[in-house]
Design a protein around this motif. Sequence first.
Motif, mmCIF file in Angstrom:
data_model
loop_
_atom_site.group_PDB
_atom_site.id
_atom_site.type_symbol
_atom_site.label_atom_id
_atom_site.label_comp_id
_atom_site.label_asym_id
_atom_site.label_seq_id
_atom_site.Cartn_x
_atom_site.Cartn_y
_atom_site.Cartn_z
ATOM 1 N N MET A 161 0.860 -1.164 0.017
ATOM 2 C CA MET A 161 0.057 -0.009 -0.128
ATOM 3 C C MET A 161 0.739 1.249 -0.063
ATOM 4 S SD MET A 161 -2.832 1.535 2.741
ATOM 5 C CE MET A 161 -4.307 0.455 1.970
ATOM 6 N N GLU A 162 0.605 2.087 -0.825
ATOM 7 C CA GLU A 162 1.183 3.583 -1.042
ATOM 8 C C GLU A 162 0.196 4.285 -0.039
ATOM 9 O OE1 GLU A 162 3.937 4.371 -1.820
ATOM 10 O OE2 GLU A 162 4.442 2.213 -3.040
ATOM 11 N N VAL A 163 0.859 5.216 0.868
ATOM 12 C CA VAL A 163 0.082 5.882 1.748
ATOM 13 C C VAL A 163 -0.763 7.099 0.813
ATOM 14 C CG1 VAL A 163 -0.168 7.108 3.914
ATOM 15 C CG2 VAL A 163 1.316 5.232 3.683
ATOM 16 N N THR A 164 -0.259 7.761 -0.117
ATOM 17 C CA THR A 164 -0.490 8.741 -0.943
ATOM 18 C C THR A 164 -1.900 8.412 -1.487
ATOM 19 O OG1 THR A 164 1.626 9.176 -1.722
ATOM 20 C CG2 THR A 164 -0.328 10.334 -2.909
ATOM 21 N N GLY A 165 -3.065 9.569 -0.745
ATOM 22 C CA GLY A 165 -4.347 9.631 -1.212
ATOM 23 C C GLY A 165 -5.154 8.666 -0.351
ATOM 24 N N ARG A 166 -4.471 8.118 0.682
ATOM 25 C CA ARG A 166 -5.217 7.038 1.520
ATOM 26 C C ARG A 166 -5.993 7.980 3.107
ATOM 27 N NH1 ARG A 166 -5.938 2.409 -1.293
ATOM 28 N NH2 ARG A 166 -4.035 1.889 -2.421
ATOM 29 N N VAL A 167 -7.058 7.304 3.455
ATOM 30 C CA VAL A 167 -7.389 7.875 4.815
ATOM 31 C C VAL A 167 -6.793 6.809 5.961
ATOM 32 C CG1 VAL A 167 -9.606 8.342 6.095
ATOM 33 C CG2 VAL A 167 -9.442 8.735 3.523
ATOM 34 N N VAL A 168 -6.259 7.559 6.732
ATOM 35 C CA VAL A 168 -5.742 6.756 7.892
ATOM 36 C C VAL A 168 -6.100 7.105 9.167
ATOM 37 C CG1 VAL A 168 -3.338 6.258 8.929
ATOM 38 C CG2 VAL A 168 -3.682 6.865 6.606
ATOM 39 N N VAL A 169 -6.365 6.015 10.102
ATOM 40 C CA VAL A 169 -6.579 6.293 11.550
ATOM 41 C C VAL A 169 -5.625 5.845 12.374
ATOM 42 C CG1 VAL A 169 -8.418 5.532 13.336
ATOM 43 C CG2 VAL A 169 -9.166 6.394 11.083
ATOM 44 N N LEU A 170 -5.525 6.459 13.469
ATOM 45 C CA LEU A 170 -4.427 5.928 14.503
ATOM 46 C C LEU A 170 -4.769 6.252 15.765
ATOM 47 C CD1 LEU A 170 -2.550 8.030 12.299
ATOM 48 C CD2 LEU A 170 -0.668 6.601 13.083
ATOM 49 N N THR A 171 -4.461 5.121 16.607
ATOM 50 C CA THR A 171 -4.745 5.219 18.044
ATOM 51 C C THR A 171 -3.444 5.411 18.867
ATOM 52 O OG1 THR A 171 -4.373 2.773 18.534
ATOM 53 C CG2 THR A 171 -6.793 3.810 17.900
ATOM 54 N N GLY A 172 -3.552 5.995 19.868
ATOM 55 C CA GLY A 172 -2.138 6.242 20.540
ATOM 56 C C GLY A 172 -1.206 7.190 19.879
ATOM 57 N N ALA A 173 -1.795 8.226 19.370
ATOM 58 C CA ALA A 173 -0.704 9.004 18.171
ATOM 59 C C ALA A 173 -0.649 10.576 18.551
ATOM 60 C CB ALA A 173 -1.628 8.972 17.070
ATOM 61 N N ALA A 174 -0.623 10.720 20.055
ATOM 62 C CA ALA A 174 -0.429 11.890 20.394
ATOM 63 C C ALA A 174 1.309 12.183 20.569
ATOM 64 C CB ALA A 174 -1.207 12.170 21.765
ATOM 65 N N HIS A 175 1.872 10.994 20.752
ATOM 66 C CA HIS A 175 3.467 11.053 21.191
ATOM 67 C C HIS A 175 3.920 9.728 20.454
ATOM 68 C CE1 HIS A 175 2.365 13.852 24.138
ATOM 69 N NE2 HIS A 175 1.258 13.164 24.648
ATOM 70 N N GLY A 176 5.265 9.875 20.653
ATOM 71 C CA GLY A 176 6.056 8.373 20.110
ATOM 72 C C GLY A 176 5.829 7.897 18.795
ATOM 73 N N ILE A 177 5.716 6.798 18.760
ATOM 74 C CA ILE A 177 5.666 6.064 17.343
ATOM 75 C C ILE A 177 4.365 6.519 16.660
ATOM 76 C CG2 ILE A 177 5.134 3.837 16.344
ATOM 77 C CD1 ILE A 177 7.143 2.545 18.469
ATOM 78 N N GLY A 178 3.371 6.827 17.248
ATOM 79 C CA GLY A 178 1.943 6.843 16.580
ATOM 80 C C GLY A 178 2.035 8.465 16.213
ATOM 81 N N ALA A 179 2.633 9.264 17.028
ATOM 82 C CA ALA A 179 2.750 10.725 16.373
ATOM 83 C C ALA A 179 3.697 10.735 15.252
ATOM 84 C CB ALA A 179 3.410 11.735 17.343
ATOM 85 N N ALA A 180 5.147 10.162 15.091
ATOM 86 C CA ALA A 180 5.835 9.953 14.246
ATOM 87 C C ALA A 180 4.897 9.573 12.706
ATOM 88 C CB ALA A 180 6.995 9.204 14.445
ATOM 89 N N MET A 181 4.321 8.336 12.978
ATOM 90 C CA MET A 181 3.601 7.554 12.061
ATOM 91 C C MET A 181 2.699 8.835 11.366
ATOM 92 S SD MET A 181 2.967 3.707 12.469
ATOM 93 C CE MET A 181 2.080 3.811 14.069
ATOM 94 N N ALA A 182 1.872 9.540 12.100
ATOM 95 C CA ALA A 182 0.917 10.376 11.697
ATOM 96 C C ALA A 182 1.664 11.506 11.086
ATOM 97 C CB ALA A 182 0.091 11.021 12.841
ATOM 98 N N ARG A 183 2.398 11.903 11.433
ATOM 99 C CA ARG A 183 3.316 13.162 10.473
ATOM 100 C C ARG A 183 3.561 12.513 9.275
ATOM 101 N NH1 ARG A 183 4.945 14.739 16.245
ATOM 102 N NH2 ARG A 183 6.619 13.364 15.958
ATOM 103 N N ARG A 184 4.149 11.407 9.268
ATOM 104 C CA ARG A 184 4.926 10.763 8.216
ATOM 105 C C ARG A 184 3.919 10.368 7.149
ATOM 106 N NH1 ARG A 184 9.701 8.195 6.512
ATOM 107 N NH2 ARG A 184 9.492 8.025 4.179
ATOM 108 N N PHE A 185 2.901 9.772 7.391
ATOM 109 C CA PHE A 185 1.649 9.532 6.554
ATOM 110 C C PHE A 185 1.139 10.878 5.833
ATOM 111 C CE2 PHE A 185 0.299 5.864 9.333
ATOM 112 C CZ PHE A 185 1.307 5.037 8.790
ATOM 113 N N ALA A 186 1.098 11.874 6.621
ATOM 114 C CA ALA A 186 0.804 13.405 6.228
ATOM 115 C C ALA A 186 1.672 13.731 5.104
ATOM 116 C CB ALA A 186 0.486 14.415 7.179
ATOM 117 N N ALA A 187 3.088 13.600 5.425
ATOM 118 C CA ALA A 187 3.996 14.067 4.505
ATOM 119 C C ALA A 187 3.986 13.250 3.309
ATOM 120 C CB ALA A 187 5.438 14.053 5.269
ATOM 121 N N GLU A 188 3.515 11.891 3.469
ATOM 122 C CA GLU A 188 3.563 11.161 1.993
ATOM 123 C C GLU A 188 2.346 11.407 1.485
ATOM 124 O OE1 GLU A 188 5.549 8.587 0.957
ATOM 125 O OE2 GLU A 188 7.049 9.387 2.484
ATOM 126 N N GLY A 189 1.584 12.334 1.688
ATOM 127 C CA GLY A 189 0.370 12.784 1.038
ATOM 128 C C GLY A 189 -1.051 12.067 1.319
#
Length: 266
Positions: A1-29
């Motif tokens: 799966m390419e993240v570009t154009g996808r809708v993503v839901v994350l739990t535990g995403a205020a800090h740490g790994i979750g926050a890093a993934m959220a920012r990276r997914f957004a950066a990937e479009g």
Amino acid sequence: MEVTGRVVVLTGAAHGIGAAMARRFAAEGAAGVVVSDLDLEGAEEVVAGITASGGAAIARYADASSKEDLKMLVAEARAEFGPVDLFCSNAGAAFGTGVHAADEQWSRSWSINVMQHVHAAQVALPEMLSRGNGYLLITASGAGLLGTPGDAPYSVTKHAAVGLAEWLAITYRSRGVRVSALCPLGVRTALLEPGIAAGHPAALAIAALAPLLEPEDVADSVIHGLASEEFLILPHESVRETYARKAAGLDEWIDRTILETGARKR
């Protein structure tokens, strides 16, 4: 799966790994990112950084152990951005206790580290199956493959999370839904670093197995793992060889772990 154009839901995403993934997914479009956590203020800070960079994201309060809260996240993601393509059940709990942990600690570990992923699958799968594609990313741990001396509830429930991910992959891959288990070892997060500072056996054992990574390193591994649709996403590549060595000689592995970690009866 390419993240570009996808809708993503994350739990535990205020800090740490979750926050890093959220920012990276957004950066990937990503088309939209739902950042959820018990710490709503922290989630809002992550979202503020994403939107300031031109990404699309919303913050929501959610208890990852609550099926109703996870159902709400899917509904709000759909209303804001469209159907969920990728659900990342990422929240985790650790208490640093042995087999004599309080019943409340065993229960909380089970509800967060296992039932969260069950509920995430229950709420996300129907829509994914109806359209024949989707992705479930379960944040387990290298502890779910290699064990964690000193923390019985964490080790047991992370093994269960890997087992659940495997069952989901076997059951739903042929129907278009991919599943990955994210299994890092030591990462510089609020879940691990206090334990290292306090000299806790479980935290020290994890830190001794491989170099500590930054949450952003894990997010990089997730992007590559999703692109290749690997079942095991291993930010610490050494885990693959160590896991194979464990499977090849379990008694030897147990004896070596006792010696190397100084594991004590707890």
